[in-house]
Design an enzyme around this catalytic site. Structure first.
Site, PDB file in Angstrom:
ATOM      1  CB  CYS A 126     -41.702  67.261   8.519  1.00 39.49           C
ATOM      2  SG  CYS A 126     -41.569  67.997  10.166  1.00 39.49           S
ATOM      3  CG  HIS A 262     -39.256  63.758   8.525  1.00 38.58           C
ATOM      4  ND1 HIS A 262     -38.404  64.814   8.710  1.00 38.58           N
ATOM      5  CD2 HIS A 262     -40.215  63.874   9.471  1.00 38.58           C
ATOM      6  CE1 HIS A 262     -38.836  65.544   9.729  1.00 38.58           C
ATOM      7  NE2 HIS A 262     -39.927  64.997  10.209  1.00 38.58           N
ATOM      8  CG  ASN A 292     -38.214  66.761  13.030  1.00 40.72           C
ATOM      9  OD1 ASN A 292     -37.997  67.213  11.921  1.00 40.72           O
ATOM     10  ND2 ASN A 292     -39.430  66.401  13.420  1.00 40.72           N
TER      11      ASN A 292
END
Length: 335
Positions: A126, A262, A292
């Site tokens: 990520c 994020h 996500n």
């Protein structure tokens, strides 16, 4: 005594990386929480209360990480008014490459018709886009390249266990890209990439990982996560990196115009904003519509806010992310 990378004093670079344009791409298929209710023991209310996610985009059979990344890059080039022929550096951040090799960046290069250039992938899950920004910035500032495509692209739907409601509801697919150019430092003024703060702690690898790989079992594997443990690390780790990044750039957190985090979980976003004293209206939140998307989430969120007119030329923008590894970090850029 050994100095940390944050303490090293580097001579000024003759070039500065400046933002030229951005683009994004998400698959057309949208999977809502209501649809997930028909697939597993979950509910829209349960998902939204714990994560803030309402829907996510899922790649179709003919869509891949490279095809999504190439379209995001194509849109970024158009926004920047930069020809593919001008690109001499392509970095793709991804944990879900099309192939073990060649790099997804090279596949994107071929798709876009870009002639011989530097092309490689960065794998920091990520945090990948923030890591890739740092690498591109260093290469542009040192004169190794003149114009860079930095891409975050993922198809996490392909590594999910769709019977596990604790992980399957969290992730989606997509891609985002930025074009960065090297401008003489004397001409850049206040514009450009100002600072980065990158971190990793491999001791926490078993908290968020995929249980497979070419060298371990010879299979793709599925995503595994200890959600509560990840949450406990996330807010503190991210906040420290933000503080370090701002300190390196010589700015205050209160100076930031837009915070683009994020998009992992709404509660993590809110926790970091509270700890850093960031006003809610400065936080770009797209987790409700994308879920996500790992390395794609930061450039996707950035592009949403640029497209709707929030992020404008001259704004001071902070990017941050944390992912499996653990890896985490922050980048600060003046548009």
């Amino acid at each position: 005594m050994t100095q940390s990378t944050d303490q090293l004093i580097m001579p000024p670079m003759p070039w500065r990386s400046v933002f030229l344009g951005s683009g994004a791409m998400t698959p057309s298929r949208i999977v809502t929480n209501v649809e997930l209710e028909t697939m597993m023991d979950t509910s829209d209310a349960w998902i939204q209360e714990r994560t803030g996610i309402a829907q996510r985009a899922i790649a179709g059979p003919l869509e891949t990480t490279a095809s999504l990344g190439a379209e995001a890059a194509r849109r970024a080039l158009a926004n920047a008014s930069v020809s593919p022929d001008a690109i001499d550096l392509i970095i793709c951040a991804t944990a879900t490459p099309d192939r073990t090799f060649p790099a997804t960046a090279a596949l994107i290069q071929a798709d876009l018709g870009i002639p011989v250039a530097i092309a490689f992938d960065v794998q920091a899950v990520c945090s990948g886009f923030v890591y890739a920004m740092s690498v591109a910035d260093a290469m542009l500032a040192s004169g190794q390249a003149k114009t860079a495509l930095v891409i975050g692209a993922e198809t996490f739907s392909r590594i999910l266990d769709w019977s596990d409601r604790t992980t399957a509801v969290l992730f989606g697919d997509g891609a985002g890209a930025m074009v960065l150019g090297a401008v003489a430092s004397a001409q850049a003024g206040s514009r450009g990439v100002l600072a980065h703060a990158l971190r990793a702690d491999g001791r926490q690898a078993d908290l968020l990982y995929v249980d497979g790989g070419p060298s371990q079992g010879g299979r793709i594997g599925k995503l595994k996560m200890q959600g509560q443990a990840v949450f406990r690390h996330a807010v503190g780790n991210i906040s420290e990196a933000i503080s370090a990044c701002c300190e390196k750039a010589g700015v205050k957190v209160s100076d930031i115009d837009w915070f683009v985090p994020h998009q992992a979980n709404r509660r993590i976003l809110d926790g970091v904003a509270r700890r850093m004293g960031l006003d809610d209206h400065k936080v770009v939140t797209t987790v409700h519509q994308h879920g996500n998307t790992s390395a794609a989430s930061v450039p996707l969120a950035f592009e949403v806010a640029r497209q709707d007119g929030r992020i404008c030329d001259g704004d001071l923008v902070l990017l941050e992310a944390m992912g499996g590894g653990f890896t985490w970090g922050a980048s600060l850029i003046r548009l």
